[in-house]
Motif scaffolding. Structure first.
Motif, short mmCIF file in Angstrom:
data_model
loop_
_atom_site.label_atom_id
_atom_site.label_comp_id
_atom_site.label_asym_id
_atom_site.label_seq_id
_atom_site.Cartn_x
_atom_site.Cartn_y
_atom_site.Cartn_z
N VAL A 61 4.91 3.96 -6.54
CA VAL A 61 5.52 2.79 -5.89
C VAL A 61 4.97 2.66 -4.47
O VAL A 61 4.62 1.56 -4.02
CB VAL A 61 7.06 2.88 -5.90
CG1 VAL A 61 7.69 1.83 -5.00
CG2 VAL A 61 7.58 2.75 -7.33
N ARG A 62 4.83 3.78 -3.77
CA ARG A 62 4.28 3.77 -2.41
C ARG A 62 2.84 3.27 -2.41
O ARG A 62 2.46 2.43 -1.59
CB ARG A 62 4.36 5.18 -1.81
CG ARG A 62 3.83 5.29 -0.40
CD ARG A 62 3.74 6.73 0.09
NE ARG A 62 2.96 7.61 -0.77
CZ ARG A 62 1.62 7.62 -0.85
NH1 ARG A 62 0.90 6.79 -0.12
NH2 ARG A 62 1.00 8.46 -1.65
N VAL A 63 2.02 3.74 -3.36
CA VAL A 63 0.62 3.32 -3.44
C VAL A 63 0.54 1.83 -3.79
O VAL A 63 -0.26 1.09 -3.21
CB VAL A 63 -0.15 4.18 -4.46
CG1 VAL A 63 -1.53 3.60 -4.77
CG2 VAL A 63 -0.28 5.61 -3.96
N VAL A 64 1.38 1.37 -4.71
CA VAL A 64 1.37 -0.05 -5.10
C VAL A 64 1.77 -0.92 -3.91
O VAL A 64 1.13 -1.94 -3.64
CB VAL A 64 2.29 -0.31 -6.31
CG1 VAL A 64 2.51 -1.80 -6.53
CG2 VAL A 64 1.71 0.34 -7.56
N ASP A 103 -2.16 -4.54 1.51
CA ASP A 103 -3.51 -4.56 2.08
C ASP A 103 -4.40 -3.63 1.26
O ASP A 103 -4.49 -2.43 1.55
CB ASP A 103 -3.48 -4.14 3.55
CG ASP A 103 -4.85 -4.15 4.21
OD1 ASP A 103 -5.84 -4.60 3.58
OD2 ASP A 103 -4.95 -3.69 5.36
N TYR A 104 -5.02 -4.18 0.25
CA TYR A 104 -5.85 -3.39 -0.66
C TYR A 104 -6.88 -2.54 0.08
O TYR A 104 -7.10 -1.39 -0.26
CB TYR A 104 -6.56 -4.33 -1.65
CG TYR A 104 -7.44 -3.63 -2.66
CD1 TYR A 104 -6.90 -3.05 -3.80
CD2 TYR A 104 -8.82 -3.55 -2.48
CE1 TYR A 104 -7.70 -2.41 -4.73
CE2 TYR A 104 -9.63 -2.91 -3.40
CZ TYR A 104 -9.07 -2.34 -4.52
OH TYR A 104 -9.87 -1.71 -5.44
N ASN A 105 -7.46 -3.10 1.13
CA ASN A 105 -8.50 -2.39 1.87
C ASN A 105 -7.95 -1.21 2.68
O ASN A 105 -8.73 -0.41 3.19
CB ASN A 105 -9.26 -3.35 2.78
CG ASN A 105 -10.08 -4.33 1.96
OD1 ASN A 105 -10.66 -3.97 0.94
ND2 ASN A 105 -10.10 -5.58 2.39
N SER A 106 -6.63 -1.10 2.80
CA SER A 106 -6.05 0.03 3.53
C SER A 106 -5.91 1.27 2.65
O SER A 106 -5.64 2.36 3.16
CB SER A 106 -4.68 -0.35 4.10
OG SER A 106 -3.71 -0.44 3.06
#
Length: 146
Positions: A16-19, A25-28
């Motif tokens: 959930v944290r990664v999603v 911000d995908y690039n983060s």
């Protein structure tokens, strides 16, 4: 070292944290988080409607990266399934915009690619458990280090 008996569900809170991070911000995402984000998303999308679901949904926004991540984990055969589907789009690459992809997919003649997708889905499902096991091991070794 292989993790025995664990599945992706064992990491739900961290997932959930990664999603949340990837959607904000995908690039983060770190390289390791990106692998997890892309590959668990792919597995979930395919389980909910076959490989075409990767394209109907936001997964194919990062199709190129997903293929890179599959290859990095040793699943070039699954990346090849995506390459075969990509060949149905102009320039052999799906648009990164979901609405544009869906417009193209909707323009395909009804049933024209059913056998094609059925064959590719079968190939994915035969490798899915191995992919999930590799991803679980990757998560433990590279991200959670438990």
């Amino acid at each position: 070292m292989e993790t025995v008996g664990k599945t992706l569900l064992d990491f739900q809170a961290d997932w959930v944290r990664v999603v949340d991070k990837g959607c904000a911000d995908y690039n983060s995402l770190s390289t390791d988080e990106r692998v997890w984000f892309n590959l668990e998303s792919l597995i979930g999308q395919v389980d909910n409607g076959g490989l075409i679901s990767h394209y109907y949904n936001s997964g194919a926004d990062h199709n190129k990266e997903t293929m890179e991540d599959l290859i990095s984990l040793g699943f070039s055969d699954i990346a090849d399934l995506l390459i075969q589907i990509n060949s149905l789009f102009s320039n052999r690459q799906p648009p990164t915009n979901m609405d544009e992809r869906n417009d193209i997919i909707s323009s395909w003649p009804d049933g024209k690619y059913d056998d094609f997708f059925e064959k590719l889905d079968g190939a994915f499902y035969r490798k899915e458990k191995e992919l999930e096991n590799s991803l679980v091991n990757y998560i433990e070794a590279k991200i959670l280090k438990r």
